[in-house]
Write a protein that holds these residues in place. Structure first.
Motif, PDB file in Angstrom:
ATOM      1  N   GLY A   1     -10.292   0.416   4.711  1.00  0.00           N
ATOM      2  CA  GLY A   1      -9.358   0.635   3.617  1.00  0.00           C
ATOM      3  C   GLY A   1      -9.362   1.995   2.876  1.00  0.00           C
ATOM      4  O   GLY A   1     -10.478   2.389   2.666  1.00  0.00           O
TER       5      GLY A   1
ATOM      6  N   THR B   1      -8.455  -1.736  -0.850  1.00  0.00           N
ATOM      7  CA  THR B   1      -7.479  -0.892  -0.934  1.00  0.00           C
ATOM      8  C   THR B   1      -7.439  -0.241  -2.261  1.00  0.00           C
ATOM      9  O   THR B   1      -8.051  -0.954  -3.229  1.00  0.00           O
TER      10      THR B   1
ATOM     11  N   THR C   1       0.850  -1.116  -0.096  1.00  0.00           N
ATOM     12  CA  THR C   1      -0.074   0.139  -0.194  1.00  0.00           C
ATOM     13  C   THR C   1       0.739   1.216   0.089  1.00  0.00           C
ATOM     14  O   THR C   1       2.314   1.096   0.081  1.00  0.00           O
TER      15      THR C   1
END
Length: 222
Positions: free
Chosen positions: A157, A116, A9
């Motif tokens: 997320g 995400t 991420t």
């Protein structure tokens, strides 16, 4: 003594866990500097934990899903450490770490979703029955294509926050990126229970942006 890190991420995150508790953690959010920041971040948590790298007995690494460039930084580093130290490398799904972090905040009751940002107007996502139990394989989709599957479910997320019209149960105050502290704590629980780990191989789920151009002109030596 576990050293955990994840670059799947925008967060460059690392932590040291002694099997009982997190001894040090550090996280920076910069989607373009994974390669530059990971090793200094690892040095920071080792120093704060009061240990040297050779005291580590296991590496925990987030295997994605995540963008190609960032994800491979963590996985290559994990493989190098594991090989140099002769210690095991444990792969953990990045979404699992975020789910576990959300559970530690004590705000989830029943099934929920982790999503995400996958860029290209897509998300990486999976469903969970609780913070430790994933019930679907990680996937990459356009939010509109999964609207019926995620509508009304609590969601955490950056992907969920980015598309609140689809993830109608998005928790803006929940974790948006990975936390190596949560990743390490989850791995410590799994090690204690004898649970299986993923191989330390990337979950890309799609081809990288950079590709060899088709039909390029071949240059022959004179």
């Amino acid at each position: 003594m576990l050293l955990a890190f994840d670059t799947a991420t925008p967060a460059i995150t690392a932590a040291v866990h002694d099997g009982t508790a997190v001894r040090a953690e550090s996280t920076q959010v910069d989607a373009r500097r994974h390669g530059e920041l990971l090793l200094p971040t690892v040095d920071t948590v080792l120093s704060e934990a009061g240990i040297k790298l050779d005291a580590v007995t296991g590496i925990v690494v987030g295997v994605g899903p995540g963008p190609y460039t960032g994800l491979r930084v963590g996985l290559v580093t994990a493989a190098a450490f594991g090989d140099a130290l002769g210690i095991p490398v444990y792969g953990v799904c990045t979404l699992d770490g975020i789910a576990y972090a959300a559970g530690r905040m004590g705000d989830l009751d029943g099934p929920f979703v982790v999503a995400t940002d996958a860029r290209r107007k897509e998300v990486y996502w999976a469903r969970y029955t609780d913070p430790r139990t994933r019930t679907s394989d990680p996937a990459v989709d356009r939010p509109a294509d999964i609207a019926d599957e995620v509508a009304g479910l609590p969601a955490v997320g950056a992907g969920a926050v980015l598309y609140p019209q689809v993830f109608t149960g998005a928790r803006a105050h929940g974790p948006q990126h990975q936390s190596a502290a949560a990743l390490a704590a989850l791995a410590a629980e799994r090690l204690a229970s004898g649970a299986d780990f993923l191989p330390p191989l990337p979950l890309y789920l799609r081809r990288p942006d950079a590709q060899v151009p088709a039909g390029y002109k071949a240059v022959m030596p004179k």
